[in-house]
Design an enzyme around this catalytic site. Structure first.
Site, short mmCIF file in Angstrom:
data_model
loop_
_atom_site.label_atom_id
_atom_site.label_comp_id
_atom_site.label_asym_id
_atom_site.label_seq_id
_atom_site.Cartn_x
_atom_site.Cartn_y
_atom_site.Cartn_z
N ASP A 157 0.83 -1.20 0.00
CA ASP A 157 0.00 0.00 0.00
C ASP A 157 0.87 1.26 0.00
OD1 ASP A 157 -2.42 1.37 0.05
OD2 ASP A 157 -3.26 0.13 1.65
N GLU A 190 -1.15 1.80 -5.11
CA GLU A 190 -0.76 3.19 -5.02
C GLU A 190 -1.88 4.12 -5.48
OE1 GLU A 190 1.17 6.65 -7.04
OE2 GLU A 190 -0.03 5.01 -7.83
N TRP A 191 -3.03 3.50 -5.80
CA TRP A 191 -4.29 4.18 -6.12
C TRP A 191 -4.24 5.02 -7.40
CZ3 TRP A 191 -2.71 6.74 -1.09
CH2 TRP A 191 -2.66 5.80 -0.07
N GLY A 192 -3.21 4.81 -8.22
CA GLY A 192 -3.14 5.52 -9.50
C GLY A 192 -2.57 6.91 -9.41
N ASP A 213 -10.11 3.55 -3.49
CA ASP A 213 -10.77 2.31 -3.06
C ASP A 213 -12.17 2.17 -3.65
OD1 ASP A 213 -8.54 2.02 -1.56
OD2 ASP A 213 -9.56 1.84 0.36
C1 GLA Z 1 -6.06 1.22 1.56
C2 GLA Z 1 -6.19 0.25 0.39
C3 GLA Z 1 -7.31 -0.74 0.69
C4 GLA Z 1 -7.01 -1.50 1.96
C5 GLA Z 1 -6.79 -0.52 3.11
C6 GLA Z 1 -6.26 -1.20 4.36
O1 GLA Z 1 -7.20 2.02 1.67
O2 GLA Z 1 -6.42 0.93 -0.81
O3 GLA Z 1 -7.47 -1.64 -0.39
O4 GLA Z 1 -5.88 -2.30 1.78
O5 GLA Z 1 -5.85 0.49 2.76
O6 GLA Z 1 -6.04 -0.32 5.40
#
Ligand code: GLA
Length: 403
Positions: A157, A190-192, A213
């Site tokens: 993450d 890394e969410w992009g 997410d």
């Molecule tokens: C981030 C990630 C999620 C999950 C949470 C856990 O938000 O994007 O997919 O793994 O952390 O805390």
């Protein structure tokens, strides 16, 4: 004498270089053939959040087998955040002794004994998103530990990463995993933010989150807290994934986040659409519901082998949106045998007829093609030039088109 010493030093250096490049080739080989089709499995986060324990994970692994999910292709059992509590005096990661009283190795052994694979979660920064110790500065030490536990998959993450460079951070953990000597799938989470589709493959990432997410909802997005954006519904994620199709392929996938199928926030029709869209996107299929008590409708979505085969096609093409008119869309994915998997999507609030023109699939209009409905498991017959179907609100019709 001096000459001899010089020769000795030169030879020594040369042998170090050769050993190093052999080691590099070795490690390149080690992670080279991972995730040749999008990874399939289960992850604890979407349903259980921080409530993870050895008992629950063991039960879930049993359920992967009993439910027929293993036979349908689901492989990984992944523990997300909150299994870790601290580091000991030597910097080793400490597993939560209350919820994992026997440590991690027996959990991994149990998962392996069922013919499944084992995944854990950590973070490239100093803390995970739930505030547990992250991996920063402990990458090699952690990688050795994961290898010793038999870990096959690491989701890494990006919380508490402050000024870290994303590309360098993920290259570092890949190098550490390879050096630990075990082939481990690297899931970049890394969410992009830093466009990981541009560098994820090069640093040895096998999949990369391209968005924030997922939330168990059909559309829209929700701020986490004021000014802190967001978690997204299925349609919002799909719209962010659509332009990224050229970056996906065997070993390296765009990841629109894990499945919410069965978690209760959407209708079964919407869950079927969610699953169909993930399949046409060649997305990792990581279930996120409680597999121990699935309704038959949810079970049938997650184990639809014809839809899974679209996701898992070996050529590894991500599907494209080839036609759109308001709420109506056609998505097409090229398959290895030259056929197309096609999703007719109706985002609107009333049933509508959707046409699929062969031209939009890359076929000449005069072609005649067999059409098979992948949810009805039914051959629809031969069609020339186009196919059309009525699609219910928030629903899909998913077909294979084979000339
Ligand atoms: C981030 C990630 C999620 C999950 C949470 C856990 O938000 O994007 O997919 O793994 O952390 O805390």
């Amino acid at each position: 004498m001096k000459m001899n010493r010089l020769l000795f030093v030169l030879c020594f250096c040369a042998s170090l270089l050769v050993a190093n490049s052999v080691a590099q080739q070795e490690s390149a080989r080690l992670s080279a053939n991972l995730a040749l089709t999008p990874p399939m499995g289960w992850n604890s986060w979407n349903k259980f959040g921080c409530n993870v324990s050895e008992e629950m994970i063991r039960n879930m692994a049993d359920a992967v087998v009993k439910s027929g999910m293993r036979d349908a292709g689901y492989q990984y059992v992944n523990i997300d955040d909150c299994w870790q509590v601290s580091r000991d005096a030597s910097g080793n990661i400490v597993v939560d002794p209350q919820h994992f009283p026997h440590g991690m190795k027996p959990v991994g052994d149990y998962i392996h004994s069922l013919g499944l694979k084992f995944g854990v979660y950590s973070d490239a920064g100093s803390k995970t998103c739930a505030g547990r110790p992250g991996g920063l500065g402990h990458e090699y030490q952690d990688a050795i530990q994961y290898a010793a536990w038999g870990v096959d998959y690491l989701k890494y993450d990006w919380c508490s990463s402050t000024t870290q460079d994303a590309r360098a951070s993920y290259a570092n953990i890949r190098a550490a995993l390879d050096a630990a000597g075990r082939p481990i799938v690297l899931s970049i989470c890394e969410w992009g933010t830093a466009k990981p589709w541009l560098w994820g493959q090069e640093v040895g990432g096998n999949l990369w989150r391209s968005t924030g997410d997922i939330q168990d909802r059909w559309e829209g997005k929700k701020e986490w807290k004021p000014g802190d954006c967001c978690s997204y519904g299925v349609l919002a994620i799909v719209d962010q994934e659509a332009p990224l199709y050229s970056y996906a392929g065997p070993g390296h996938w765009n990841d629109p986040d894990m499945l919410e199928v069965g978690n209760g926030g959407m209708t079964d029709i919407e869950y079927r659409s969610h699953f169909s869209l993930w399949a046409i996107l060649a997305a990792p299929l990581i279930a996120g519901n409680d597999l121990r008590d699935m309704r038959p409708e949810i079970h049938d979505i997650l184990t639809n082998k014809e839809v899974i085969a679209v996701d898992q096609d070996p050529i590894g093409r991500q599907g494209k949106r080839v036609w759109k008119n308001g709420d109506l869309e056609v998505w097409s994915k090229q398959m290895k045998d030259g056929s197309r998997a096609v999703v007719l999507l109706n985002r609107g609030s009333a049933e509508q007829k959707i046409n699929v023109n062969w031209e939009d699939l890359g076929y000449p209009t005069h072609f005649s093609a067999e059409v098979r409905d992948l949810w009805q498991h039914q051959d629809m017959g031969k069609f020339t030039g186009k196919f059309s179907a009525a699609v219910i609100s928030h629903g899909v019709v998913m077909v294979a088109v084979r000339p």
